[in-house]
Motif scaffolding. Structure first.
Motif: not given
Lengths: 270, 311
Positions: A116-117, B83-84, B88, B94, B96, B99, B103, B107-108, B110-113, B155
């Motif tokens: 969502p970013v 997207r939330s 994908v 890709n 990271d 990390l 991680e 880390t991923y 957290r992008y989803f809240g 992921r």
């Protein structure tokens, strides 16, 4: 006016938790090993070395200096400029080399944008991280200035937010430039530009020493405003001119952020 | 809402305009309906428009024309919300490299809240699921291609997505690694996940997809279940004939079944392969090698486009 409306536009497109997640990724990378720390530490020393060699060394030949009616040692004149340079290069290194690498080679942002970013959140998060790095340099540098008697503790405290703003604005500018980079060869241009700013922005001599045409040209460039602002607050020469410097740097933040996020959209969301 | 397909597309087009060149049409007007719980595949060679379609479904590429709704929402207006709920797995990993394996997942998350707590729990579960728990604290770079792909799949699952998009999930993997990926995807499917994948491997499509479309040149050229496509466009069996000399035997083979001459062999389509072989011999022909096999999607593709899938 324009700055305010761009700022409002940016704020509307940003969700704090996602920006925090973008920053958190970089904190994770920092924890991952020594490589990042080497980059971090090496970037700090350059302005410090200049301060010692030119500020103190050449300063012994130059003697005292009078700026806006205030007399000071040459080292006292140069030190705030080196502080501004330190904040600039700290933030800039982050949003140019590291940002470009993540954008072009690691495909970090491609992975992030599948979540969502949104592009603006990536831009703001990366920028905040660069400010953290610039801020780290700033705090250490200010400590050194106070220890060497080149700034009063009060002056240092006043210069801190100014130097943070310098980091913010150059971090943003660097990010905007990075989105235009074609490859590593373009970084040579960047380095040259950065060095020219470093030499002529009122860092080592008052800009009034140059011919009028050159002086005006310098006053249009960003590091001049950064140096003026930081120096004014550090040595306590405070006038309305500082507001112009602040406005210039804020406008640079807003315009660069807006541009960078647009470019990210074009590059990654085709 | 319940009846609304997870993916709905009508007349979907993606055109790329390039400086100083004719615009390139990657996707040329396709219709799609994918329902919840389906495993849906795009089968086609490189350049068929599969990835461009996947990017539009993933809301990271704007359709040039046509109507597209994902999870009942508009990808342009509600991109972040859609997207939330997507997972994908891109064609090129890709992950990271700065990390650790763990991680990469936390880390991923957290992008989803998701909270740190939830992120940590999911990461632990998913590392078990993709059999990477013993590599959790290591870096990504030393992982093999198959491990990296499994981590990318993990992921993609960190937000417990309603729809999982997998772009060529096993391309470039060795056979053993492929089977491990297939196993995990099959398990996901058993749990009721909706999978959408692209592939140019017909065995992958046969194993994983309930339904698929065959794409070629940006268009859908056939649609159905793997078995029904084979039934419709091929025969039950195929006889592969090779001859030592370079004589064209097409005329002599006439009437036994449909023929497809390839550069190195002749394909003869027949419901009864052994019967067809007897007929070949009865006509006095002696091929240097004869192979009777079940027909596959590869044959379907060949029949529809005149070309093989993997070149």
């Amino acid at each position: 006016m324009v700055t305010a409306s761009i700022a409002a536009n940016i704020a509307a497109r940003v969700e704090p938790s996602r920006v925090a997640a973008v920053v958190a990724r970089n904190v994770g990378a920092l924890r991952s090993g020594p490589a990042y720390w080497v980059v971090l530490v090496s970037g700090f020393f350059e302005p410090l070395l200049y301060l010692l060699s030119i500020g103190v060394g050449v300063g012994a030949l130059v003697g005292d200096l009078t700026v806006d009616g205030q007399t000071m040692s040459y080292a006292q004149f140069v030190a705030p400029a080196m502080l501004a340079v330190s904040a600039m290069s700290g933030a800039l290194a982050e949003t140019t080399y590291n940002f470009f690498f993540k954008l072009k080679y690691m495909k970090t942002f491609e992975a992030v944008l599948a979540t969502p970013v949104r592009p603006m959140e990536v831009a703001v998060g990366e920028l905040l991280w660069s400010v953290v790095r610039g801020g780290l340099y700033t705090v250490i540098f200010l400590g050194i200035m106070v220890a060497f008697g080149l700034a009063t503790p009060l002056g240092a405290l006043a210069a801190l937010p100014a130097a943070m703003l310098v980091g913010l604005s150059f971090g943003a500018l660097g990010m905007a430039v990075s989105t235009l980079m074609r490859g590593w060869q373009d970084f040579d241009l960047l380095t040259t530009g950065q060095f020219a700013l470093f030499l002529f922005s009122g860092t080592f001599s008052p800009v009034q020493n140059y011919p009028a045409g050159v002086e005006i040209l310098i006053q249009l460039t960003p590091l001049y405003h950064a140096v003026e602002l930081v120096r004014g607050l550090a040595i306590g020469v405070i006038g309305p001119g500082l507001l112009v410097n602040v406005a210039y740097l804020l406008a640079m933040v807003a315009a660069s952020l807006w541009f960078a996020s647009r470019r990210l959209e074009r590059l990654l969301l085709e | 809402m319940a009846d609304e397909p997870l993916i709905y597309a009508r007349g979907l087009v993606k055109r790329f305009s390039r400086k100083g060149a004719e615009p390139f049409t990657a996707v040329d007007g396709i219709d799609l309906d994918v329902a919840a719980g389906e495993a849906f595949g795009f089968l086609g060679p490189n350049g068929a428009g599969k990835s461009s379609t996947m990017r539009m479904i993933g809301c990271v590429s704007r359709p040039t024309e046509g109507e597209l709704r994902i999870l009942g929402m508009d990808p342009i207006r509600d991109g972040a919300r859609i997207r939330s709920r997507l997972g994908v797995c891109p064609q090129l990993d890709n992950l990271d490299p700065d990390l650790t394996v763990r991680e990469n997942l936390t880390t991923y998350a957290r992008y989803f809240g998701l909270s740190r707590e939830v992120g940590r729990r999911r990461a632990a579960e998913l590392l078990e699921f993709v059999q990477l728990a013993d590599r959790a604290e290591g870096k990504v770079d030393p992982l093999s291609g198959g491990m990296k792909r499994r981590l990318t799949i993990a992921r993609a699952l960190v937000n417990e997505p309603d729809l999982v998009l997998l772009d060529e999930p096993t391309t470039g993997l060795d056979p053993q690694a492929r089977h491990l990926v297939w196993e995990r995807l099959y398990q996901l499917k058993q749990r009721g996940a909706t999978l959408v994948l692209t592939t140019h491997y017909m065995d992958e499509a046969e194993q994983l997809c309930d339904r698929l479309v065959v794409m070629d040149g940006g268009r859908i050229v056939a649609e159905g279940s793997p078995r029904s496509l084979i039934g419709q466009y091929a025969t039950a069996e195929v006889v592969e004939l090779r001859f030592a000399d370079e004589v064209d035997y097409s005329a002599k083979l006439e009437g036994i079944g449909r023929l497809d001459p390839l550069p190195d062999r002749l394909l003869l389509y027949a419901d009864d392969g052994d019967g067809a072989v007897s007929e070949v011999h009865r006509r006095g022909l002696s091929p240097s090698s004869v192979l009777v096999r079940r027909s596959t999607l590869e044959d379907v593709f060949l029949h529809l486009t005149g070309r093989t899938l993997v070149d």
